[in-house]
Every structure is written in structure tokens, then in C-alpha cells.
Scaffold this motif. Structure first.
Motif, PDB file in Angstrom:
ATOM      1  N   ILE A 303       4.663   1.195   6.688  1.00 34.29           N
ATOM      2  CA  ILE A 303       5.478   0.908   5.540  1.00 34.29           C
ATOM      3  C   ILE A 303       6.111  -0.649   5.298  1.00 34.29           C
ATOM      4  O   ILE A 303       6.899  -0.807   4.321  1.00 34.29           O
ATOM      5  CB  ILE A 303       6.760   1.860   5.208  1.00 34.29           C
ATOM      6  N   GLY A 304       5.484  -1.241   6.191  1.00 37.06           N
ATOM      7  CA  GLY A 304       5.685  -2.723   6.034  1.00 37.06           C
ATOM      8  C   GLY A 304       6.702  -3.449   6.976  1.00 37.06           C
ATOM      9  O   GLY A 304       7.449  -4.420   6.561  1.00 37.06           O
TER      10      GLY A 304
ATOM     11  N   TYR B  13     -17.215   3.922  11.843  1.00 37.98           N
ATOM     12  CA  TYR B  13     -16.516   3.811  13.185  1.00 37.98           C
ATOM     13  C   TYR B  13     -17.486   4.249  14.336  1.00 37.98           C
ATOM     14  O   TYR B  13     -18.664   4.523  14.098  1.00 37.98           O
ATOM     15  CB  TYR B  13     -15.747   5.373  13.225  1.00 37.98           C
ATOM     16  N   ASN B  51      -6.283   4.544   3.914  1.00 38.89           N
ATOM     17  CA  ASN B  51      -5.876   3.399   4.900  1.00 38.89           C
ATOM     18  C   ASN B  51      -6.376   2.246   4.645  1.00 38.89           C
ATOM     19  O   ASN B  51      -5.842   1.139   4.618  1.00 38.89           O
ATOM     20  CB  ASN B  51      -6.376   3.822   6.316  1.00 38.89           C
ATOM     21  N   LEU B  56      -4.280  -1.004   6.024  1.00 38.35           N
ATOM     22  CA  LEU B  56      -4.038  -0.769   7.359  1.00 38.35           C
ATOM     23  C   LEU B  56      -5.372  -0.593   8.136  1.00 38.35           C
ATOM     24  O   LEU B  56      -5.411  -1.202   9.241  1.00 38.35           O
ATOM     25  CB  LEU B  56      -3.521   0.745   7.545  1.00 38.35           C
ATOM     26  N   ASP B  57      -6.570  -0.561   7.342  1.00 40.16           N
ATOM     27  CA  ASP B  57      -7.900  -0.429   8.110  1.00 40.16           C
ATOM     28  C   ASP B  57      -8.645  -1.469   7.227  1.00 40.16           C
ATOM     29  O   ASP B  57      -8.360  -1.481   5.894  1.00 40.16           O
ATOM     30  CB  ASP B  57      -8.539   1.247   8.158  1.00 40.16           C
ATOM     31  N   VAL B  80       1.473  -7.393   5.262  1.00 41.50           N
ATOM     32  CA  VAL B  80       2.627  -6.674   5.653  1.00 41.50           C
ATOM     33  C   VAL B  80       3.570  -6.580   4.539  1.00 41.50           C
ATOM     34  O   VAL B  80       3.967  -5.691   3.932  1.00 41.50           O
ATOM     35  CB  VAL B  80       3.498  -7.158   6.913  1.00 41.50           C
ATOM     36  N   ASN B  81       3.782  -7.892   3.874  1.00 34.89           N
ATOM     37  CA  ASN B  81       4.511  -7.818   2.473  1.00 34.89           C
ATOM     38  C   ASN B  81       4.024  -7.182   1.626  1.00 34.89           C
ATOM     39  O   ASN B  81       4.775  -6.477   0.630  1.00 34.89           O
ATOM     40  CB  ASN B  81       4.637  -9.521   2.246  1.00 34.89           C
ATOM     41  N   ARG B  83       2.383  -4.445   1.800  1.00 35.16           N
ATOM     42  CA  ARG B  83       2.556  -2.800   1.894  1.00 35.16           C
ATOM     43  C   ARG B  83       4.037  -2.797   1.708  1.00 35.16           C
ATOM     44  O   ARG B  83       4.387  -1.642   1.260  1.00 35.16           O
ATOM     45  CB  ARG B  83       2.376  -2.662   3.424  1.00 35.16           C
ATOM     46  N   LEU B  84       5.164  -3.648   2.128  1.00 37.10           N
ATOM     47  CA  LEU B  84       6.412  -3.574   1.866  1.00 37.10           C
ATOM     48  C   LEU B  84       6.754  -3.500   0.454  1.00 37.10           C
ATOM     49  O   LEU B  84       7.604  -2.831  -0.022  1.00 37.10           O
ATOM     50  CB  LEU B  84       7.239  -5.032   2.668  1.00 37.10           C
ATOM     51  N   PHE B  89       4.742   4.630   0.624  1.00 38.45           N
ATOM     52  CA  PHE B  89       4.062   5.616   1.393  1.00 38.45           C
ATOM     53  C   PHE B  89       4.748   7.156   1.715  1.00 38.45           C
ATOM     54  O   PHE B  89       5.859   7.141   1.871  1.00 38.45           O
ATOM     55  CB  PHE B  89       3.711   5.226   2.855  1.00 38.45           C
ATOM     56  N   PHE B  91       3.801  10.450   4.024  1.00 38.12           N
ATOM     57  CA  PHE B  91       2.735  10.675   5.124  1.00 38.12           C
ATOM     58  C   PHE B  91       2.896  12.466   5.229  1.00 38.12           C
ATOM     59  O   PHE B  91       3.871  13.064   4.477  1.00 38.12           O
ATOM     60  CB  PHE B  91       2.861  10.140   6.423  1.00 38.12           C
ATOM     61  N   ALA B  93       3.419  14.166   7.660  1.00 38.29           N
ATOM     62  CA  ALA B  93       4.436  14.479   8.792  1.00 38.29           C
ATOM     63  C   ALA B  93       5.059  13.318   9.429  1.00 38.29           C
ATOM     64  O   ALA B  93       4.560  12.414   9.332  1.00 38.29           O
ATOM     65  CB  ALA B  93       4.115  15.292   9.865  1.00 38.29           C
ATOM     66  N   TYR B  94       6.393  13.396   9.997  1.00 40.59           N
ATOM     67  CA  TYR B  94       6.951  12.359  10.776  1.00 40.59           C
ATOM     68  C   TYR B  94       7.066  11.102   9.584  1.00 40.59           C
ATOM     69  O   TYR B  94       6.590  10.069  10.098  1.00 40.59           O
ATOM     70  CB  TYR B  94       6.024  11.955  11.578  1.00 40.59           C
ATOM     71  N   ASN B  95       7.631  11.296   8.517  1.00 43.37           N
ATOM     72  CA  ASN B  95       7.502  10.394   7.760  1.00 43.37           C
ATOM     73  C   ASN B  95       8.930   9.596   7.843  1.00 43.37           C
ATOM     74  O   ASN B  95       8.932   8.319   7.344  1.00 43.37           O
ATOM     75  CB  ASN B  95       8.008  11.265   6.199  1.00 43.37           C
ATOM     76  N   ILE B 109      13.830   0.578   3.677  1.00 40.14           N
ATOM     77  CA  ILE B 109      12.887  -0.242   3.335  1.00 40.14           C
ATOM     78  C   ILE B 109      13.434  -1.199   2.281  1.00 40.14           C
ATOM     79  O   ILE B 109      12.734  -2.482   2.288  1.00 40.14           O
ATOM     80  CB  ILE B 109      11.897   0.909   2.398  1.00 40.14           C
TER      81      ILE B 109
END
Lengths: 407, 230, 404
Positions: A303-304, B13, B51, B56-57, B80-81, B83-84, B89, B91, B93-95, B109
Motif C-alpha cells: 500500500i505504499g 516464473y 501485481n 509490485l511485480d 512506492v509513491n 502505489r501510495l 488496495f 486484499f 485477507a489480512y488487509n 495511508i
């Protein structure tokens, strides 16, 4: 930054039991460390005080070469004016002129070796509070012809007040020195080393005995606090003649200094062992905290959030976790130290005998030196930083894609 | 304007030393305001596609453009910026960050973006109200149901005011009611605010509501159809 | 079976178990090494003291040890010494005259014990003859020889060949003095002894201080130190008028020191192990918590609570034993390596020698100590297992299976 701190704090309490056990382990280590350090430093202070404040002084002015031979031939001429002149040295609180030499002392039935010390009674009283140590009889007056004898020596020689001793020694340039003196007082020292060998005479009596007219072997200088020592020594250096030199107590008592250094080194090693053992425990916890949050870290990166920020949080967690333990340790340790500071452990029986035999006072004093606390906190923080190195490294290797995919 | 443009994306992959072709020459454009779902059986390349879109990928070959910026030309801090600030996002689970409350999770965020506190609080409240959790703001993830957690995740995804929201199987762990509720909220946000949503799913409840359905099979686009949501 | 499960469980989380094993191993190693080093120091100190100046048995006229009066001679002392020297269990018996006096050089004076010795008999009892750093031991041909300590030589600025004047009270009460020539300089590990002990030939001490053949002390060394006690008892009944002391009576501090050292080492080890308890408990607790579901299934299958506790206990003991074994082995290896060369504390030589300790230390450790350490390790494991064990025992199978 405040938010990171908040997040780190929350993370620590995510698994309460684990964190509490960790904090308890740091607390344990800090209390052990505080206890041993306090005891060691307290003992050193006491040993130094016993020899330095009660006798040697923080520095002595001597003739060059005297310290190697302790020979009266290496004594120096010093008049009252010179002593007063030295009194002007920075930080010097009092000055004691002395003429010291070894002699054989015969009582009625026994003979022992003793250190004969010629003193200026008034100055010595101010310097080492010798007058307060008189437990029998009276302190010397300026015109006294008699002697003060240390209690341990008096006992071995079976001497009481007004008994006569015969002193035999060698004076200036090999002259024979002999004299007969009455015991005017008995003084008690805590240090066996002093208590078994000192005899005090007035300076004129001693100068007469050793044929050392106007001569001294040393001028001992006292300061109020040990931290003033260097300043005083520098100042004294500028005031004395070329043929004289200044020696610190460390120069005068190298065995004591080395003993302290060695004991101190072993104490530090002991602490390193304890802290390392505790450090491994914390490392285990931090490792688990990192591994079980692999997914969370992956999500945060996705998430950044910058890896750097995650590192800051993990570092904070490690530091906070250890720091709470350090503070708790100080809180638990301080009253214990305080108690033993005012009620030092006194040994009795065989143990006391044993300590006296090796020249220690049979007592275990504690120190309240604030640096003890500071050092434990610093040590704990160092552990926290070292232990955090693994997760910090681990964070750079997190691949958010696989971290999010797996368990 | 297309928010996302993929040109001839392939991804290979290495799985236990054997090359696996996860994506095979995929080209795709997604316009602002779409409510698109990517469907396909497991292993068809849905997650890989998401991704790659989020940076991310990286693809083995081909180019990805997000708002016409080519991702492989960006430095890692720019990624990174991106995405930010530009991507939200959600997901499977485990959000959420487990130690923070719902409100703090949403604010988190914006905090990373460096927005002032007053703005953060105001927006978090609005968003949580919008997902129907205005009264649960101070609860922690463990005190919320799965559906509520996912709604917090949606609120958080929107908090950064992104260009689009990527949702990877958001309903996978939810019961029907919770799933419907979540989808309704997202649909409304799409409708009212024009927010672009891209789902990966094999949940028919999601597929039914999508405006565009892209089907992946063995890393290739098998079909790409406009649909009328029911 | 439980043991096997426990063993396998330890290795499930290799990293976590690894850390705790390393930590146990380190703690035990550090403890073992500290113990060996301290024991080495003390053993050496005791051995040196016995070899150099205490011997195994000392015989005096009652009162001499306290007052050191020259008049207190042992009647027929030389004959007793000669007889004792013949006894089969005795390695050597040395007659000595001991006078408290003063040593003077042209520049300075110092208090000393003047010890008159029979050089041949003395060499069988003490090792001064082997501790010379300069010059030679007594040569029969020359007169008025003195062997002095290094510290005294420095104090009085003396070298081999220098003249030294020894002054002491005589039995008559008058003061006697004689000039001697320094023929040898020795150094022991006790600086105080070196500063205050001068050896001369017993005949010359006799002549100068007019002792009329009287001796003050007989020092006896046995072939085997364990026989000292029985000889002491025998001598006491044979010579009721003499004071006969074994080395433990002469220097109770020294005898006590070994015992005290044992105690303080036990305390050190216990503190290290207590510090380890935290880490072990934590590791085991984490192991239990993350296996909640699995343990729940085992319990649902019929594993009794007590058995669960035993399983956790076994895990902890195995974990600690692995660490402990590594630590002890490392300790044995380190000790063996250091025994070969010794560890050099020369940096602190003066400080050590002030207390009779040698500057080069050879670590020493008995099997007894290794056994104690091992027992303590197991004890530690048991203590560390209690909390996680109870935690595991209290799991309710139904809830445990539900949560994950």
C-alpha cells in the motif's frame, strides 16, 4: 514519528505475555548488573578512601627517586613557608607534611616492623582526621614527645597506654636511629594494612630520630572530590622546585590500582555475559515478531509504505521493549541499592578473618554513583540495537508479492 | 483517458527450476470509471496481472502504463509513491494493521501521504460513514466481522484518493450477505464518485455486478466483454 | 513416543530453537570458563602458598606464632626435624630459625622476617631454590650469604653481590646485627612475601643473633598432602608441649578460599541460568501458542492433560540439554586449549601478586563441577517449562480446534 512510536508501542502489546517475559528478563539483568556494579564500585571507593583519604592523599610531593627506594636519602628540605606555599594549589583542601621510614619497634616481649610517620599534628588532623581515630589516650600535640600507635600493631606488641617502645632504624645517610617513646594514644583504622603497621610521631621528634633536620619524605595533598585530582596535580606541579615531583595515588599505590582495574575488568566481562544471555532471548522475540508479521509487512509495502519506515517501527519496538525493562530494573534496583548503601553488608566470622588477612575491610559497601544507572541503560539500548539488526536486514528482503500470497 | 494500459505483457516464473508462463502476451486498456472484473480459474494469472499493474511485480516482457507513466522507467521510490498516491488496495485477507483501530487504519495511508491531522480525521470519518461503519470507528480489526474488515479496507483504499482501486478477491472469505453489502458499497462509490475498480475474482456475485468481464485462461485473455450489471 | 514427538517439535522452528540453543550454549560456556578460570587461579594460589611458605605441617613452641618472640625455641628442634625427615611418608622436614628484624642497605631499610635455613633440608620443603630469578642458591663454601626477594631488592636498591645488613633483637633482649652478601634473588607470586622474607644460613643466623642452636619452626612437606592430617595427630600425641598445625590451621583463609570460591561460582552459574530461564520460557510459550490447534487435536484424540505437560517438559529439557551439551563441550575444549598455554594476565601482574596470585592462569575444572552444571541445566529446563506447560495443559480441545 509520534505515530510510529504509537504503532511500535501497540505492536509490543500485541502479545502481552511474551513482552512481559522479555521485559522481566531485561529487568532481571539490569538488577543483577546494578547490584554487582554498585558493590564493585562501592568496594573500590571504600578501598581508595581507606588508603587515600586516611593516609596516602590524592597526590604526594616527593623528591625524585623517593618512590622507588623509600630511602631517607631521597628526602627533601621543606620549611613551613614551602608547605604554606603549596597550600595555595588549586583544589587542594589540606596538606600533610610527613617524614616516613621503616623501623623495628620493640615492646616488652615482642618486636615488630612498623612504619614510623612523623607528622604535623594539626595539619594531619585536618588532612586525614587522624584525631578522630584515637580510641584510647590522646592525640598528639605539637610539642608531644610520645607516639600514637595503630591498634592492630599495639595488640600484637601487647602495648597499652604509657607503655614504652624502643624504636630502631636507620637514619639519614646510614646513621643509626634509635629512640625510646611513650605510647600517648592508640588509633584505629579500618584497613588492616594501615592498622598493623603505623606509628605516628611529631615531625620534630621524627626528624630528630632520623637525623633529618628540616627534611620531609613527602607532602600529601588532599582534594575534596576525586574529580578535582588532576586539576590539583597540575597546579601543584607549577608550584614546586625542579628536584621534586608530584605523584598521584595511582602512582603511589599501583597494586591497589591494578587490583581495581582487574576486578573491574572481570566485572565488566560478567555483565557482558549476562547481557548477552538476555540479548539472545530478546533476539528470539524480535525474530518471532518479524516472522509472524511477514504478511503484514508485505501489505504495508504494497500500500505504499517505505521499507525505511517499517524499519523505524521495528527498531522502535526493540528499543521500547528493552527500555521498559531497563527503567523497571532501575526502579526495582534503586531501593535495593539505597538500602545497602546505608546498611552495607558486614562480614563476620571466618569470612571476616579471611578478608582482613588479604587486606580488605570486612565490609561490602554499595555505591550510588548515578553513572551505574546510566551505563545499564546504555548497555540495554546497545542490545536493543544489535538485536534489531536481524529484522532490519530481513525487511529489505521481504518480497511483497510472495509475502501476501503465503500464510 | 485510459488509467491502465498493458502492452504485450508476458510473465514467466521459475517454479522449482521449471519455467511457468503466468501471463502470455496480454494487452489491455482500462478507462477511468470502469467497474471491471478479471475472472478465471486459479493459476490463470489473475493475481500476477494485478501485481504487475501495481508495480509490485515486473513483467518479463511488455510495458505497463499507469496514467500514461511507464512503470519500468520509474525509480523504486517513485513506484512506492505511485502505489501510495494513485493506487488503492483491497486484499483477500489480512488487509488491516491488527494493532490499529478502524479509524487509525484508514488514517494510516493519509499519514504516509503526509496529510494534516484535521484532514485525516475528517476524511476517515466520511469514508467510514460511507462504508456504513461510522459507529465502529474505534474498534480494532479483531473486534470486527470479516465483512466489516473488508469495508474498512475499502475505506482505506479510497482514503488516498487513488486513480483506481485494485481488489484481489475481496469477497473470498465473506458470507453472502457481507459480500453483497461490500459490493453494493463499492458499486455506489463507483457510481457516485466515478472511482475505478478492478477486481480479480472467481466469485459469481462479483461477476454479476461487473460492467466489464475479462476472462483469463492459461495466462491469455480468453474473452473481454462489456456486461450489463443486474 | 512423547520423547520422539518432543524432539521433532524442537526442530520445527529451526531458527527459534537455534537462537535459544545458542543462547544456552553461550551462557553455559561462559559459566564453565569463568569457573575453570577462577578455580585455576585459586588452586594455583593454594598450591603456590603451600609450596612456597606454608608447607603441609608447621611445628612451633606455643605462642611463637602470635608473638614471634626469639626466646620461644623448640626444645631439641634439630633432632625432631632430622627424625621427621627420615619418616617414610615425609618428603622433607626443614628446621628454621625465624627472627623478625630489619634489612638495611646503604640507602634504605625495610621490615623483614629473617629465616635461617638448612639449604639442603629446605630445598626438599619449599621451592625458593627453584624460584631464583638472579644469582644462585646457597653455596656451602661461602660465608654470610643471603637470598632475598625481588621486591625487597628493588626497595633497598640491591643486586646480587650487594651488601645487606640484617638487624634483629636477640634472646637476651639486645639487638644483634650482621652484614650479609646477596647471592640470590627470588620471586614468588606473593609480592608481600618477596618484600619481607630474607633467607640466610641457619648456622649464621644462630651465630649472629646468638640463638644457641635453638630453632623456632619446623616445616614439613608430605609426599601426599592427604597424609598431613594423620601425621599431625600422631605428632600432637608425641609432642604434647609443642604446637603442631596442619596447613588448614595455619592458613584457614586458604582452606576456606576453595570452599568460598565453590559457593560464589555456584551463584554465578545460577544467575546465568536464571537469565536463561526467561528466554527458554518465552520460546516454549510461543511454541505452545502457535500449536494451539494441534495440541487441541491431540487432546481431542485423548491425550491427557498431564501428558501434554510432560511433552512440553520433555521439549524444554531436550532443548536445554542440546544447548547445555554444546556449551559444556565448548567449555571443555576452551579449557583444554587454555591449559596448554595458560592465560596471561601480566597486565595486572602487580595487582594479582599483591594477593598471592600468579599472573599466568591455567584453567582447572573437576568432573564434579561439570556434573553440577549439567544438573543445574536440567533444573533450569524444568523451571522454564512450568509456565508454558500449564498453559498447554489448560487448553480446552474444542476452543483450541476452533481458533487458529
Amino acid at each position: 514519528m509520534f505515530f510510529y512510536l504509537y504503532l511500535a508501542w501497540r505492536n509490543i502489546w500485541r502479545n502481552k505475555r511474551r513482552s512481559i517475559i522479555n521485559i522481566a528478563s531485561v529487568l532481571f539483568a539490569v538488577v543483577v548488573a546494578l547490584g554487582t556494579r554498585s558493590m564493585q564500585l562501592g568496594t573500590y571507593d571504600r578501598m581508595i578512601e581507606n588508603l587515600v583519604s586516611y593516609y596516602t592523599g590524592y597526590a604526594q610531593v616527593q623528591h625524585k627517586g623517593y618512590n622507588d627506594t623509600h630511602s631517607l636519602d631521597e628526602s627533601f628540605v621543606a620549611n613551613e613557608a614551602f608547605v604554606s606555599h603549596l597550600q595555595g594549589a588549586d583544589r587542594a583542601t589540606s596538606i600533610a607534611p610527613r617524614l616516613e621510614a621503616f623501623g623495628l619497634v620493640c615492646g616488652d616481649s615482642a618486636t615488630m616492623g612498623a612504619m614510623l610517620v612523623g607528622i604535623d599534628p594539626a595539619r594531619e588532623a585536618e588532612f586525614s582526621h587522624l584525631a578522630r581515630r584515637v580510641k584510647q589516650g590522646a592525640y598528639l600535640e605539637a610539642a608531644s614527645r610520645g607516639v600514637l600507635i595503630a591498634a592492630g600493631l599495639a595488640e600484637q606488641l601487647k602495648l597499652g597506654l604509657n607503655d614504652t617502645i624502643v624504636v630502631l632504624s636507620q637514619g639519614y645517610h646510614g646513621t643509626t636511629a634509635a629512640g625510646k617513646y611513650a605510647v600517648e594514644g592508640i588509633v584505629d583504622f579500618p584497613s588492616p594494612e594501615l592498622n598493623n603497621r603505623l606509628i605516628y610521631l611529631t615531625l620534630p621528634t621524627a626528624q630528630n630520630l632520623f637525623a633529618c633536620e628540616n627534611r620531609l619524605t613527602s607532602l600529601a595533598v588532599m582534594v575534596k572530590k576525586s574529580k578535582h585530582q588532576l586539576e590539583m596535580i597540575e597546579s601543584v606541579k607549577s608550584l614546586i622546585r625542579d628536584d621534586l615531583k608530584v605523584l598521584s595515588w595511582q602512582d603511589l599505590l599501583p597494586e591497589l590500582l591494578q587490583y581495581i582495574q582487574m576486578d573491574n575488568a572481570s566485572g565488566v566481562i560478567w555483565l557482558i555475559i549476562i547481557y548477552m544471555v538476555i540479548g539472545f532471548g530478546i533476539l528470539g522475540t524480535i525474530l518471532m515478531m518479524t516472522l509472524e508479521r511477514n504478511r503484514e509487512f508485505g501489505m504495508l509495502i504494497a500500500i505504499g509504505m517505505k521499507r525505511g519506515s517499517i524499519r523505524v517501527i521495528v527498531l522502535l519496538e526493540s528499543v521500547i521493549l528493552s527500555f521498559i525493562g531497563a527503567v523497571a530494573g532501575a526502579i526495582v534496583g534503586a531501593p535495593i541499592l539505597l538500602y545497602f548503601f546505608y546498611n552495607p553488608i558486614r562480614f563476620t566470622g571466618d569470612m571476616a578473618q579471611y578478608m582482613i588477612q588479604y587486606g580488605f575491610e570486612p565490609i561490602m559497601p554499595f555505591s550510588l554513583e548515578p553513572m551505574i544507572f546510566v551505563w545499564q541503560t546504555v548497555s540495554v539500548l546497545i542490545i536493543a540495537l544489535v538485536v534489531a539488526a536481524y529484522p532490519l536486514f530481513k525487511i529489505s528482503k521481504i518480497d511483497p508479492v510472495s509475502a501476501l500470497r503465503t500464510g | 483517458m485510459s488509467v491502465i494500459r498493458l502492452q504485450n505483457i508476458s510473465k514467466i516464473y521459475q517454479d522449482h527450476g521449471l519455467p511457468v508462463r503466468a501471463l502470455d502476451d496480454v494487452s489491455l486498456e482500462i478507462e477511468a470509471g470502469e467497474f471491471t472484473t478479471i475472472v478465471g480459474p486459479s493459476g490463470s494469472g489473475k493475481s500476477t496481472l494485478l501485481n504487475i499493474i501495481s508495480g509490485l511485480d515486473s513483467p518479463t516482457s511488455g510495458q505497463v502504463f499507469v496514467e500514461e507513466r511507464q512503470l519500468d522507467k520509474l525509480k523504486s521510490c517513485e513506484l512506492v509513491n505511485l502505489r501510495l498516491h494513485r493506487i488503492g488496495f483491497v486484499f483477500q485477507a489480512y488487509n488491516l494493521i491488527p494493532v490499529l483501530t478502524a479509524q487509525e487504519n484508514v488514517e494510516f495511508i493519509m499519514l504516509l501521504q503526509g496529510q494534516p491531522k484535521i484532514e485525516r480525521e475528517k476524511r476517515a470519518r466520511e469514508l467510514l460513514d460511507a462504508v456504513g461503519l461510522g459507529d465502529q470507528m474505534r474498534r480494532r480489526p479483531t473486534e470486527l466481522s470479516g465483512g466489516q474488515q473488508q469495508r474498512v479496507a475499502v475505506a482505506r483504499a479510497l482514503a488516498s484518493m487513488p486513480a483506481f482501486v485494485l481488489a484481489d478477491e475481496p469477497t473470498a472469505n465473506l458470507d453472502s450477505a457481507a459480500a453483497e453489502n461490500l459490493l453494493t458499497i463499492m458499486e455506489r462509490l463507483n457510481h457516485e464518485k466515478g472511482m475505478t475498480f478492478i477486481f480479480s475474482t472467481h466469485d459469481q456475485r462479483v461477476v454479476k455486478r461487473a460492467h466489464r468481464i475479462i476472462t483469463l485462461e492459461d495466462g491469455r485473455i480468453a474473452s473481454d466483454v462489456k456486461a450489463d450489471p443486474h | 513416543m512423547l520423547l520422539l514427538i518432543a524432539w521433532r517439535n524442537i526442530w520445527r522452528n529451526f531458527k527459534r530453537s537455534g537462537i535459544i540453543i545458542v543462547s544456552i550454549a553461550f551462557g553455559i560456556w561462559a559459566g564453565v570458563f569463568t569457573i575453570a578460570l577462577s578455580l585455576g587461579m585459586v588452586n594455583q594460589m593454594v598450591e603456590d602458598a603451600l609450596r612456597t611458605y606454608i608447607s603441609h605441617i608447621q611445628i612451633h613452641k606455643p605462642g611463637f606464632r602470635q608473638r614471634r618472640e626469639v626466646k620461644l625455641v623448640i626444645p631439641a628442634g634439630r633432632e625432631i626435624a632430622a627424625q621427621l625427615g627420615q619418616a617414610p611418608s615425609v618428603q622433607g622436614a626443614a628446621p628454621r630459625s625465624v627472627v623478625a628484624g630489619m634489612a638495611g642497605s646503604p640507602t634504605s631499610t625495610n621490615g623483614v622476617q629473617i629465616i635461617g635455613i638448612d639449604p639442603q633440608a629446605e630445598a626438599k620443603v619449599t621451592d625458593i631454590s627453584e624460584r631464583l630469578i638472579d644469582g644462585e642458591y646457597f653455596e656451602s663454601s661461602k660465608r654470610n650469604q643471603a637470598v632475598i626477594g625481588k621486591k625487597l631488592a628493588e626497595r633497598l636498591n640491591l643486586r646480587v653481590g650487594s651488601k645487606i645488613v640484617l638487624t634483629a633483637p636477640m634472646p637476651s633482649g639486645e639487638i644483634g646485627a650482621g652484614a650479609f652478601k646477596v647471592v640470590g634473588i627470588y620471586k614468588t607470586s606473593t609480592s608481600m612475601y618477596d618484600e619481607t622474607t630474607v633467607f640466610v644460613n641457619i648456622q649464621e643466623a644462630d651465630r649472629i643473633f646468638v640463638l644457641s642452636g635453638g630453632i623456632h619452626e619446623i616445616a614439613v612437606v608430605m609426599h601426599n598432602i592427604d597424609q598431613a592430617d594423620s601425621l599431625t595427630t600422631a605428632l600432637r600425641s608425641q609432642f604434647p608441649d609443642l604446637e603442631i598445625f596442619g596447613w588448614k590451621d595455619i592458613s584457614p583463609e586458604l582452606a576456606m578460599m576453595t570452599e568460598m570460591m565453590d559457593q560464589s561460582l555456584l551463584i554465578i552459574m545460577i544467575i546465568i541460568l536464571l537469565a536463561l530461564v526467561f528466554g527458554i520460557t518465552n520460546t516454549m510459550l510461543m511454541g505452545v501458542l502457535e500449536r494451539t490447534r494441534e495440541l487441541g487435536i491431540l487432546m481431542a484424540l485423548g491425550l491427557k492433560n498431564g501428558k501434554v505437560f510432560v511433552m512440553i517438559l520433555w521439549e524444554t529439557i531436550l532443548l536445554s540439554l542440546v544447548g547445555g551439551a554444546v556449551g559444556i563441550l565448548a567449555g571443555i575444549v576452551t579449557n583444554a586449549l587454555c591449559r596448554r598455554t595458560g592465560i596471561d594476565f601480566s597486565l595486572f601482574a602487580e595487582g594479582l601478586e599483591a594477593f598471592g596470585m600468579a599472573a599466568i592462569v591455567y584453567p582447572a575444572m573437576h568432573t564434579r563441577h561439570y556434573i553440577i552444571v549439567s544438573v543445574l541445566v536440567i533444573l533450569t529446563a524444568v523451571i522454564a517449562a512450568i509456565y508454558p506447560g500449564i498453559k498447554a495443559m489448560r487448553l480446552k480441545p474444542v476452543e483450541a480446534i476452533r481458533t487458529y
